[in-house]
Design a protein around this motif. Structure first.
Motif, short mmCIF file in Angstrom:
data_model
loop_
_atom_site.label_atom_id
_atom_site.label_comp_id
_atom_site.label_asym_id
_atom_site.label_seq_id
_atom_site.Cartn_x
_atom_site.Cartn_y
_atom_site.Cartn_z
N LEU A 416 -9.16 -14.86 36.31
CA LEU A 416 -10.60 -15.08 36.18
C LEU A 416 -11.13 -14.78 34.79
CD1 LEU A 416 -12.02 -13.70 39.52
CD2 LEU A 416 -12.32 -15.97 38.64
N GLY A 417 -10.26 -14.61 33.83
CA GLY A 417 -10.75 -14.39 32.47
C GLY A 417 -11.54 -13.12 32.34
N LEU A 418 -12.57 -13.18 31.52
CA LEU A 418 -13.37 -11.98 31.28
C LEU A 418 -14.01 -11.42 32.53
CD1 LEU A 418 -15.27 -12.39 27.94
CD2 LEU A 418 -13.83 -10.54 28.64
N PRO A 419 -14.63 -12.27 33.37
CA PRO A 419 -15.18 -11.69 34.60
C PRO A 419 -14.09 -10.99 35.41
CG PRO A 419 -16.01 -13.88 34.29
CD PRO A 419 -14.99 -13.68 33.24
N VAL A 422 -13.68 -7.59 34.09
CA VAL A 422 -14.78 -6.71 34.50
C VAL A 422 -14.65 -6.35 35.98
CG1 VAL A 422 -17.27 -6.58 34.78
CG2 VAL A 422 -16.31 -7.49 32.71
N ILE A 423 -14.22 -7.30 36.80
CA ILE A 423 -14.00 -6.98 38.21
C ILE A 423 -12.96 -5.87 38.32
CG2 ILE A 423 -12.93 -7.86 40.33
CD1 ILE A 423 -14.41 -10.44 39.91
N SER B 277 -20.46 -11.03 31.95
CA SER B 277 -19.45 -10.34 32.75
C SER B 277 -19.88 -8.91 33.04
CB SER B 277 -18.11 -10.33 32.03
OG SER B 277 -17.74 -11.64 31.69
N MET B 280 -22.26 -7.88 35.70
CA MET B 280 -21.73 -7.83 37.07
C MET B 280 -21.80 -6.42 37.65
SD MET B 280 -18.07 -9.05 38.44
CE MET B 280 -17.87 -10.32 37.27
#
Lengths: 485, 371, 368
Positions: A416-419, A422-423, B277, B280
């Motif tokens: 998911l790349g950058l997100p 962060v997740i 991001s 989030m």
């Protein structure tokens, strides 16, 4: 379960015990039962295991006095060692296994034990795992009494309490719980006592094994007890209101309750000038984040977000990636694993060969991987930075566990790349946030929030400002100063 | 069924948490689209006025926080309203929370979708966000509430990056003129409602009192938290007006996002990817808190308050949310009128509950006390 | 505690999801498999078509060639390039959009720019350039002479954009579109001239209603930079008086009369004399003052002339109109403003303060 000495057993016990002991020590080559004639009167039986005791001291403290004695009682002629009563046959067995010499007093018809344990151990050496430039150079060794001495010298107060426990059905390991009475939150002590008492396992070879049994959360990569072999770090922790566990035959003490931030702090922080120490601490936090996210970030950029790369950098990336057969994820994963292999090998190899390893590792990782088209130059640079950044974290256990987190982030980044990164970070933080060490939150003083403790968190504030003990530990004595009690 | 102690509490959270909670619950999807609804520079006064009204509202709520009924949680509500009424409220709350979670998630996913993964199937993003929220929520109410500190630390710095927009060469203060409203239309009213609704997040705190400490000093923190939000809203709004000018602003769908993409450093470009991001953190916190509220409301109207909370229960409420979000996305969100309708619905409902709940609770407590 | 065991259940849901939904990825952005386009050059093609071209492979040290296509729609161009080139062209790193002047005069570039603007991959920092002449010809010719021509062009634009150095008007998409949509502001774009061997800055093009209406050059362009765009000029050369002023900062004050019938424009310039080739003895204070006065008069004339031309063409790139905005009253509309602007009386007043040319320079007049 202390057994009472039963005077009625007196008469028959002499011979009966000797027989029983003989039976117990059957097939033990190093067990010796020696009959020693004392000049005129009756003989004395000495029972011991010769590999456990110090033969010279046996000679000095028992044999020679016995020879010189003229019919005195046994206990009176042994003057330069502590003599204790043996109260039961189990006690006798235990004492023998602990390095006691048992002797029977035929006059009073009783068994006596003299501890003549062979002090087999190494000298006090500087710490190998946590080296400092300034600060004390001694470190704990395998002998628990010596370790306690080191702590007692640093805290010469009667409120430093030591409680001992014996754990392990086979190893009979001695565990000493240390704390400063009247300062530490008594909850910690009772919780630790409860947990140690409920430990049930056969062998404890290192303090980390004990930690595995008394920690709150097993399914995590983060240690909830700080392992250190530095007595100064232990003394500092005790003074802050934490407790320390010493385990015999392990040079590492356990400190609890700790927070995540303790893993990134070094004892040396308190010896340097505060701006310098704060700067170094910030660099350490920074390098923690960098080492965790740099490779995943690279993978995210090269897999998904080419838009984020500035044009001059894009040239370099395109150039170095264009001839590789692997995807960025495979490349990153491969290099992380390779690096781990080299790190692990350099630990296990004898020191003399480690130089060869360094050369080979350097060539394999640095040059050959690039030239053979296995990895890109940019990745090698990032890899190098993040590998070195890993070592900035003073706690070795964390360094090891961080690689796992790095791989987790790497996988998420490749999805998911950058997100994704962060997740992953949210997940890690939520997990850390839910952890506890000895019942105390692991992310204190951030969450739960204790604003006052922040002067010893990301920065190390001036010592003269740290007038209170950390609030999240809820110590009974809040002030560090004498005058404000 | 295994039980899961989601609603246990070991300690109450002190006053500073109110600051973080109020502030973070006011920062969600709406702040990203806020400039589009406000447009005119004079609407900055709308933010101020609504912020101050929200201040009053929070003061009213702080009365409720310190009342003895609030601290008792569910039992307190029973005493105030009786069983039947509480159940009806729970059903209403269930639906309202469902709508709010759905819109917050859809809005954020839309943002991710249009900026970072324009060609990805949105369902994946929805699933990922809900999964991580479930993970956070599964640690229980107390932990999730405490997570606000992390959400705050990881999300609040974003605003700072927008300060340079005040000093750009083509940012002229004349773009801010006129400063007073010269015309007033239906859209302006909508802007007011919008802001009011955007500030409505903390209303859910009314139902979390048992986990929070209820000493007298909290009103200070409520005020500071709200103040911070007002400042963030004003900063972002003024920055966006300066950056776009109000005429261009109304033509942009995600002004804050595009402003982020304009930020450039020598090492990295398109900072918006990072900003979006990191935003989030906020959403995950918001969604997980609401998820727990949602499950709680569900338990009340299913009359299961006496039983322990279960994993199955949490998971099934999660599924309800997942399914409702996907259906909403399929049926409504993907068309412009549907999306408008959903947003308007959320604006109205958010605004209404922010008006009603504090007043209802306030009067109910007053009435009981006088009785 | 965390429900660890139920993650298994969630994993199954995840798998079902995977089976039920379309694959999450339909786009491949892997950096080694794409060719990020750095510029699009757009020209007028035959039969109302657009001729777009770019250099491939961008950013990689392989032999480069110029691709060009005649298409109806801009996006179509990108698509068709993919069919003839082995790497996928991606627009996310687009940095420059070169538009032929013919096209700009005809109008319709807003639509082109909108196409770029709605693409979420493309940043709003794309530079816009108007090209006079054939850019393709130039690039083709340069292919053999210099590597990475496209990249260096970008670096040049970026260099002059930073710190507003007052050499060129550099405009990116955001700045352009902001002016297009805002009242009282008319967009500008830089104009470059290109032929087989040269590519050079010409001046600033002024736009009105999506059409290029005028290009200002040389001294006019310098004045324009001072008045609005940069408020700074590295060198202001005035050949008429054989003098170069350097490092000039300008301070512009505009005052509109209440009924918008006149504008007084006061420009304060501060700088230094950096070169003097004339005959007058500027060591003497009197003569220097005289010279400066002459320059002031000259600049005033030039400026009024420039403004008059702008008024005639109904363009207001100096954003004079924004001065009609007041804090506490309703704004006037763009049309109203244009009416006022057309007939506005403009008084220009320059005030120049210079650092004389003495420090370290040889006093050439001493022996005379």
């Amino acid at each position: 379960m202390v057994e009472k000495y039963d005077p009625q057993m007196k008469n028959h016990q002499m011979s009966a015990w000797l027989d029983e002991l003989k039976q117990k020590l059957n097939h033990m080559d190093d067990a010796e039962i020696v009959e020693h004639r004392m000049g005129t009167s009756a003989s004395v039986y000495l029972v011991y295991i010769k590999t456990l005791i110090d033969p010279e001291r046996l000679n000095e403290t028992i044999i020679q006095p016995l020879d010189r004695s003229a019919g005195d009682s046994l206990s009176s002629c042994i003057t330069n060692a502590k003599v204790s009563d043996v109260i039961s046959i189990d006690d006798a067995e235990q004492k023998i296994m602990q390095g006691f010499v048992l002797l029977n007093d035929s006059v009073n018809d009783q068994w006596l034990g003299v501890q003549l344990e062979n002090p087999l151990g190494r000298a006090v050496e500087p710490s190998q795992t946590e080296t400092v430039i300034y600060g004390a150079k001694d470190s704990f060794s395998e002998q628990i009494d010596k370790n306690i001495t080191m702590l007692r010298r640093r805290l010469p107060i009667s409120t430093l309490k030591t409680e001992s426990f014996t754990i392990g059905s086979l190893s009979k390991t001695k565990v000493v719980l240390l704390y400063i009475d009247g300062l530490i939150n008594p909850e910690f002590v009772s919780l630790a006592r409860k947990k140690i008492n409920s430990v049930d396992f056969d062998q404890f070879l290192d303090s980390s094994q004990l930690a595995a049994f008394i920690e709150d959360h097993n399914h995590t990569v983060f240690p909830q007890f700080l392992q250190t072999d530095r007595p100064d770090a232990c003394a500092y922790a005790l003074g802050e209101g934490k407790l320390t566990l010493l385990v015999s035959n392990s040079p590492f003490a356990l400190i609890a309750p700790i927070t995540f931030f303790h893993l990134i702090q070094s004892p040396e922080d308190y010896f340097l000038r505060w701006p310098v120490a704060s700067f170094l601490r910030l660099i350490r936090y920074g390098s923690f984040v960098v080492s965790l996210t740099m490779i995943p970030f690279y993978v995210a950029l090269t897999t998904f977000h080419y838009q984020m790369v500035p044009l001059p950098l894009l040239y370099v990336l395109l150039e170095s990636r264009s001839k590789l057969p692997f995807t960025p994820f495979a490349e990153g994963f491969f290099m992380i694993i390779t690096l781990e292999i080299i790190k692990e090998a350099s630990l296990r190899m004898p020191t003399k060969t480690s130089q060869t390893l360094g050369v080979i590792g350097g060539i394999v990782i640095g040059q050959a991987a690039v030239e053979a088209g296995f990895a890109s130059k940019v990745l090698i640079v990032l890899m190098g930075i993040s590998a070195i950044a890993f070592f900035l974290v003073p706690n070795y256990q964390v360094t090891k566990s961080m690689v796992l987190l790095q791989i987790l982030l790497l996988i998420l980044a490749s999805f998911l790349g950058l997100p994704g990164i962060v997740i992953g970070l949210i997940g890690i933080l939520a997990h850390l946030h839910a952890l506890t060490s000895l019942g105390q939150p692991y992310l204190a003083p951030i969450a739960p929030f204790y604003g006052k403790d922040w002067n010893d968190l990301f920065i190390r504030g001036p010592l003269i400002w740290m007038k209170t003990r950390p609030k999240y530990l809820k110590p009974l004595r809040k002030w560090r100063q004498e005058m404000k009690k | 069924m295994k039980s899961l102690s989601l609603y246990n509490r070991t300690s109450t959270l002190g006053g500073i948490y109110f600051l973080f909670l109020v502030n973070r619950m006011q920062m969600h999807y709406f702040i990203l689209i806020m400039p589009v609804y406000l447009v005119h520079s004079y609407m900055v006064w709308a933010i101020v006025v609504m912020g101050l009204l929200s201040q009053l509202n929070l003061m009213m709520m702080s009365k409720w926080f310190t009342s003895s009924y609030a601290a008792k949680g569910y039992q307190g509500f029973l005493q105030l309203f009786g069983k039947r009424a509480v159940q009806i409220f729970a059903i209403l709350g269930f639906l309202i929370i469902l709508l709010k979670i759905s819109i917050v998630t859809l809005g954020y996913v839309e943002m991710l979708h249009s900026f970072i993964f324009p060609s990805m199937d949105k369902k994946w993003l929805i699933l990922m966000i809900l999964l991580i929220s479930l993970f956070v929520a599964s640690h229980g109410m107390e932990n999730t509430l405490r997570f606000v500190v992390i959400a705050f630390l990881c999300g609040a710095w974003i605003v700072v990056l927008f300060i340079p927009f005040f000093f750009q060469a083509d940012a002229s203060y004349r773009d801010l003129y006129p400063l007073i409203p010269t015309e007033w239309s239906g859209q302006s009213w909508q802007g007011l409602w919008f802001i009011w609704s955007a500030f409505s997040g903390p209303v859910y705190l009314a139902f979390m009192v048992p986990w929070l400490s209820s000493n007298k000093k909290i009103s200070k923190y409520l005020v500071i938290g709200n103040m911070l939000s007002i400042m963030e809203y004003i900063l972002l709004f003024v920055a966006s007006v300066l950056f776009y000018g109000s005429h261009y602003l109304r033509k942009i769908d995600f002004p804050i996002g595009y402003m982020g993409s304009y930020i450039q450093t020598s090492g990295l470009e398109r900072i918006d990817y990072i900003l979006i991001s990191f935003h989030m953190f906020n959403y995950v916190f918001d969604i997980s808190i609401l998820l727990l509220c949602f499950y709680g409301a569900g338990r009340i109207f299913m009359r299961k308050m006496k039983e322990r909370s279960t994993r199955i229960g949490l998971l099934s409420s999660w599924f309800v949310i997942l399914i409702s979000i996907i259906l909403m996305d399929q049926w409504l969100w993907q068309t412009v009128p549907g999306q408008k309708m959903l947003l308007n619905l959320q604006i109205w409902i958010g605004a209404c509950i922010y008006l009603l709940i504090p007043t209802i609770l306030f009067t109910a407590v007053k009435r009981k006390e006088s009785m | 505690m965390v429900p660890y065991k139920h993650y298994g259940l969630l994993a199954i849901v995840g798998l079902m999801w995977m089976a039920g939904c379309s694959s999450p990825y339909v786009e491949n952005n892997k950096i080694e498999e794409i060719a990020p386009v750095v510029f699009w050059s757009i020209d007028k093609g035959t039969e109302g078509k657009l001729k777009i071209s770019t250099l491939v492979p961008p950013l990689i040290q392989e032999k480069k060639r110029l691709l060009s296509k005649e298409v109806d729609l801009l996006k179509q161009g990108g698509q068709e390039f993919n069919l003839i080139y082995y790497r996928e062209l991606k627009q996310g790193q687009l940095r420059m959009l070169l538009i032929n002047e013919e096209l700009a005069k005809k109008g319709g570039i807003e639509k082109l720019i909108n196409t770029i603007l709605v693409d979420p991959d493309i940043s709003m920092r794309v530079y816009l350039l108007i090209v006079r002449g054939d850019f393709d010809e130039y690039i083709k010719n340069q292919l053999t002479k210099q590597e990475n021509q496209d990249y260096f062009l970008y670096r040049m634009l970026k260099h002059y954009e930073e710190h507003n150095q007052g050499e060129m008007s550099i405009v990116n998409i955001h700045k352009f579109m902001k002016k297009v949509y805002s009242p009282f502001k008319d967009p500008i774009l830089p104009v470059f001239h290109s032929d087989k061997n040269n590519f050079n800055y010409v001046g600033t093009a002024l736009f009105q209603n999506d059409k290029e209406v005028m290009v200002i050059q040389d001294v006019d362009d310098n004045i324009f930079q001072l008045l609005d765009n940069d408020h700074f000029l590295k060198v202001l050369a005035i050949p008429k008086f054989s003098i170069s002023l350097g490092r000039i900062r300008s301070n512009v004050r505009m005052k509109l009369s209440r009924d918008y019938s006149s504008l007084s424009l006061h420009v304060g310039l501060k700088g230094r004399i950096e070169e003097y080739q004339g005959e007058s003895n500027i060591q003497s204070e009197e003569l220097l003052q005289h010279l400066i006065h002459e320059i002031e008069v000259y600049l005033e004339e030039q400026t009024s002339d420039l403004l008059k031309r702008m008024q005639r063409l109904k363009v207001d790139p100096l954003e004079v109109g924004t001065h009609s905005l007041k804090a506490f009253s309703k704004e006037i509309t763009d049309e109203q403003w244009m009416k006022h602007w057309e007939n506005m009386k403009i008084n220009v007043d320059y005030d120049i303060k210079v650092h004389p040319l003495i420090n370290g320079a040889v006093d050439v007049f001493q022996n005379k």
